[in-house]
Motif scaffolding. Structure first.
Motif, mmCIF file in Angstrom:
data_model
loop_
_atom_site.group_PDB
_atom_site.id
_atom_site.type_symbol
_atom_site.label_atom_id
_atom_site.label_comp_id
_atom_site.label_asym_id
_atom_site.label_seq_id
_atom_site.Cartn_x
_atom_site.Cartn_y
_atom_site.Cartn_z
ATOM 1 N N ARG A 1 0.615 -1.419 -0.137
ATOM 2 C CA ARG A 1 0.108 0.109 -0.023
ATOM 3 C C ARG A 1 0.786 1.338 0.190
ATOM 4 N NH1 ARG A 1 -4.421 -0.620 -2.424
ATOM 5 N NH2 ARG A 1 -4.462 1.615 -1.816
ATOM 6 N N ARG A 2 2.052 1.026 0.140
ATOM 7 C CA ARG A 2 3.161 2.198 -0.010
ATOM 8 C C ARG A 2 2.999 3.122 -1.116
ATOM 9 N NH1 ARG A 2 8.142 0.441 3.563
ATOM 10 N NH2 ARG A 2 6.859 -0.079 5.647
ATOM 11 N N PRO A 3 2.926 2.644 -2.512
ATOM 12 C CA PRO A 3 2.955 3.465 -3.598
ATOM 13 C C PRO A 3 1.685 4.325 -3.825
ATOM 14 C CG PRO A 3 3.516 1.257 -4.148
ATOM 15 C CD PRO A 3 2.952 1.167 -2.759
ATOM 16 N N ARG A 4 1.750 5.454 -4.617
ATOM 17 C CA ARG A 4 0.391 6.125 -4.867
ATOM 18 C C ARG A 4 -0.547 5.348 -5.678
ATOM 19 N NH1 ARG A 4 -1.261 9.813 -8.882
ATOM 20 N NH2 ARG A 4 0.970 9.127 -10.042
ATOM 21 N N ASP A 5 -1.775 5.343 -5.399
ATOM 22 C CA ASP A 5 -2.986 4.546 -5.724
ATOM 23 C C ASP A 5 -3.143 5.035 -7.313
ATOM 24 O OD1 ASP A 5 -3.559 3.763 -3.408
ATOM 25 O OD2 ASP A 5 -5.429 4.842 -3.058
ATOM 26 N N LEU A 6 -3.492 4.047 -8.245
ATOM 27 C CA LEU A 6 -3.288 3.935 -9.598
ATOM 28 C C LEU A 6 -4.710 5.031 -9.848
ATOM 29 C CD1 LEU A 6 -2.545 2.875 -12.546
ATOM 30 C CD2 LEU A 6 -4.777 1.402 -12.111
ATOM 31 N N PRO B 1 2.961 -7.514 -6.124
ATOM 32 C CA PRO B 1 1.956 -6.178 -6.076
ATOM 33 C C PRO B 1 2.250 -5.244 -7.162
ATOM 34 C CG PRO B 1 3.768 -5.888 -4.331
ATOM 35 C CD PRO B 1 4.156 -7.085 -5.095
ATOM 36 N N LYS B 2 0.956 -4.595 -7.415
ATOM 37 C CA LYS B 2 0.947 -3.362 -8.295
ATOM 38 C C LYS B 2 1.676 -2.461 -7.972
ATOM 39 C CE LYS B 2 -3.673 -4.126 -10.109
ATOM 40 N NZ LYS B 2 -3.190 -4.647 -11.629
ATOM 41 N N ASN B 3 2.719 -1.765 -9.148
ATOM 42 C CA ASN B 3 3.503 -0.602 -8.850
ATOM 43 C C ASN B 3 2.613 0.441 -8.209
ATOM 44 O OD1 ASN B 3 5.676 -1.912 -9.645
ATOM 45 N ND2 ASN B 3 5.246 -1.117 -11.704
ATOM 46 N N ASN B 4 1.170 0.759 -8.787
ATOM 47 C CA ASN B 4 0.240 1.448 -8.142
ATOM 48 C C ASN B 4 -0.851 0.800 -7.906
ATOM 49 O OD1 ASN B 4 2.000 3.392 -10.573
ATOM 50 N ND2 ASN B 4 1.824 4.377 -8.459
ATOM 51 N N PRO B 5 -1.210 0.609 -6.604
ATOM 52 C CA PRO B 5 -2.476 -0.284 -6.515
ATOM 53 C C PRO B 5 -3.893 0.592 -6.489
ATOM 54 C CG PRO B 5 -1.322 0.512 -4.215
ATOM 55 C CD PRO B 5 -0.461 1.047 -5.484
ATOM 56 N N LEU B 6 -4.664 -0.192 -6.936
ATOM 57 C CA LEU B 6 -5.972 0.364 -6.779
ATOM 58 C C LEU B 6 -6.471 1.035 -5.458
ATOM 59 C CD1 LEU B 6 -7.856 -2.364 -8.849
ATOM 60 C CD2 LEU B 6 -7.231 -0.190 -9.920
ATOM 61 N N SER B 7 -7.236 1.888 -5.438
ATOM 62 C CA SER B 7 -7.574 2.335 -4.122
ATOM 63 C C SER B 7 -8.326 1.541 -3.062
ATOM 64 C CB SER B 7 -8.508 3.730 -4.314
ATOM 65 O OG SER B 7 -9.696 3.248 -4.681
ATOM 66 N N VAL B 8 -8.256 1.786 -2.099
ATOM 67 C CA VAL B 8 -8.911 0.987 -0.970
ATOM 68 C C VAL B 8 -10.344 1.010 -1.135
ATOM 69 C CG1 VAL B 8 -9.451 0.598 1.566
ATOM 70 C CG2 VAL B 8 -6.800 1.187 0.527
ATOM 71 N N ALA B 9 -10.671 2.334 -1.488
ATOM 72 C CA ALA B 9 -12.349 2.695 -1.442
ATOM 73 C C ALA B 9 -12.680 1.619 -2.654
ATOM 74 C CB ALA B 9 -12.526 4.101 -1.930
ATOM 75 N N TYR B 10 -12.112 1.556 -3.743
ATOM 76 C CA TYR B 10 -12.627 0.870 -4.885
ATOM 77 C C TYR B 10 -12.726 -0.691 -4.637
ATOM 78 C CZ TYR B 10 -12.902 -1.548 -9.292
ATOM 79 O OH TYR B 10 -13.303 -2.473 -10.309
ATOM 80 N N LEU B 11 -11.403 -1.193 -3.979
ATOM 81 C CA LEU B 11 -11.553 -2.646 -3.547
ATOM 82 C C LEU B 11 -12.475 -2.823 -2.456
ATOM 83 C CD1 LEU B 11 -7.544 -2.821 -3.370
ATOM 84 C CD2 LEU B 11 -8.982 -3.739 -5.220
ATOM 85 N N ALA B 12 -12.637 -2.002 -1.664
ATOM 86 C CA ALA B 12 -13.850 -2.282 -0.657
ATOM 87 C C ALA B 12 -15.125 -2.448 -1.238
ATOM 88 C CB ALA B 12 -13.580 -1.383 0.432
ATOM 89 N N GLY B 13 -15.383 -1.495 -2.261
ATOM 90 C CA GLY B 13 -16.642 -1.301 -2.654
ATOM 91 C C GLY B 13 -16.948 -2.676 -3.502
ATOM 92 N N LEU B 14 -16.080 -2.989 -4.337
ATOM 93 C CA LEU B 14 -16.094 -4.173 -5.213
ATOM 94 C C LEU B 14 -16.275 -5.612 -4.463
ATOM 95 C CD1 LEU B 14 -16.108 -5.284 -8.205
ATOM 96 C CD2 LEU B 14 -13.812 -5.536 -7.911
ATOM 97 N N GLY B 15 -15.600 -5.426 -3.538
ATOM 98 C CA GLY B 15 -15.497 -6.784 -2.348
ATOM 99 C C GLY B 15 -17.039 -6.733 -1.855
#
Length: 214
Positions: free
Chosen positions: A16-21, A172-186
Motif C-alpha cells: 500500500r505504500r506506492p501512490r494509488d493508480l 503487487p502492483k506498482n500503483n495499487p487500486l484505491s482501498v475505496a474501490y477494492l472495498a466497494g467491489l468486495g
C-alpha cells in the motif's frame, strides 16, 4: 529458507505504500477509457447475471433436483473466476498473471459446459436462464480481453516465454487500486455472489440431509 527475506514477500509487505493508480473519470484516451470500463463496467456488471442466475436456480428448486452436485459446480466456477480477478486487482499484471487468467478462462468455460449438461438433464433450464448463462460465460473473456489490451507489452512477453526476472513472480502492483474501490467491489461481490450462492449450497445440503433421513 526464511520467506521473510524473499523479494516477493518484501514487495507485498509494502503493497500500500506506492501512490494509488489514478482512474480519472473524465479521461478520453484509450487506456483510461479501457481501464475505467473494466473497473466500473465489466467487473461490477458481473454481479447482475450472478444474482439473476441464483434466482433462476431458486425458482426451479435446485435443491430438489441436481442439488449439491450443481451447487458445487457453481462454487468451482466462482473460484475459477475469483482467483484471476483477485490477481488482476491486486497483483502486477505480468506473464504469470496473464497465464493464470487465460487458463482460468478456459477452465471456467469447460466447467460451465459441464454445469449446463448436468442441469438440463435433471431440471428445467428456461431460455431466460440460458441467456443469463451467456453473460456469465462471456464476462470473464471480456475482462481478460480488456486486461490484455491494457498490458499488451506483457502479452508479448508471455508469448515469448517471459525472459525478464519478474515475469513469473506474483508481485503487487506498482500503483495499487484505491482501498475505496477494492472495498466497494468486495462488498458487491460478497452481497451479490458469495452470500446468495452460500445460501444455495446450504439449502441444497439441508435438502440432501432431509432426503437421507426420510
Amino acid at each position: 529458507m526464511d520467506l521473510r527475506h524473499s523479494p516477493v514477500v518484501r514487495a507485498w509487505q509494502q503493497w500500500r505504500r506506492p501512490r494509488d493508480l489514478p482512474v480519472p473519470a473524465g479521461s478520453v484516451d484509450t487506456e483510461g477509457a479501457n481501464r475505467r470500463f473494466l473497473l466500473y463496467g465489466v467487473l461490477p456488471l458481473w454481479c447482475v447475471p450472478a444474482v439473476a442466475d441464483w434466482i433462476m436456480h431458486r425458482r426451479t428448486r435446485i435443491e430438489d433436483t441436481t442439488g449439491m452436485r450443481e451447487s458445487a459446480l457453481h462454487a468451482l466456477m466462482m473460484t475459477e473466476a475469483g482467483i484471476p480477478v483477485a490477481m488482476g486487482l491486486l497483483a502486477k499484471v505480468n506473464p504469470l498473471v496473464l497465464s493464470v487468467m487465460g487458463g482460468a478462462a478456459v477452465a471456467h468455460g469447460a466447467t460451465a459446459l459441464w454445469d449446463v449438461s448436468l442441469a438440463t438433464g435433471e431440471r428445467e433450464v428456461r431460455p431466460v436462464e440460458q441467456h443469463i448463462h451467456s453473460f456469465l460465460e462471456v464476462l470473464p473473456l471480456a475482462a481478460l480481453a480488456f486486461t490484455c489490451c491494457l498490458h499488451a507489452d506483457q502479452v508479448r512477453a508471455m508469448l515469448r516465454g517471459g525472459g525478464a526476472p519478474d515475469d513469473w513472480k506474483l508481485l503487487p502492483k506498482n500503483n495499487p487500486l484505491s482501498v475505496a474501490y477494492l472495498a466497494g467491489l468486495g462488498l458487491a461481490i460478497g452481497a451479490c455472489v458469495a452470500l446468495p450462492y452460500a445460501e444455495e449450497m446450504t439449502r441444497c445440503a439441508k435438502a440432501a440431509r432431509k432426503r437421507k433421513t426420510s
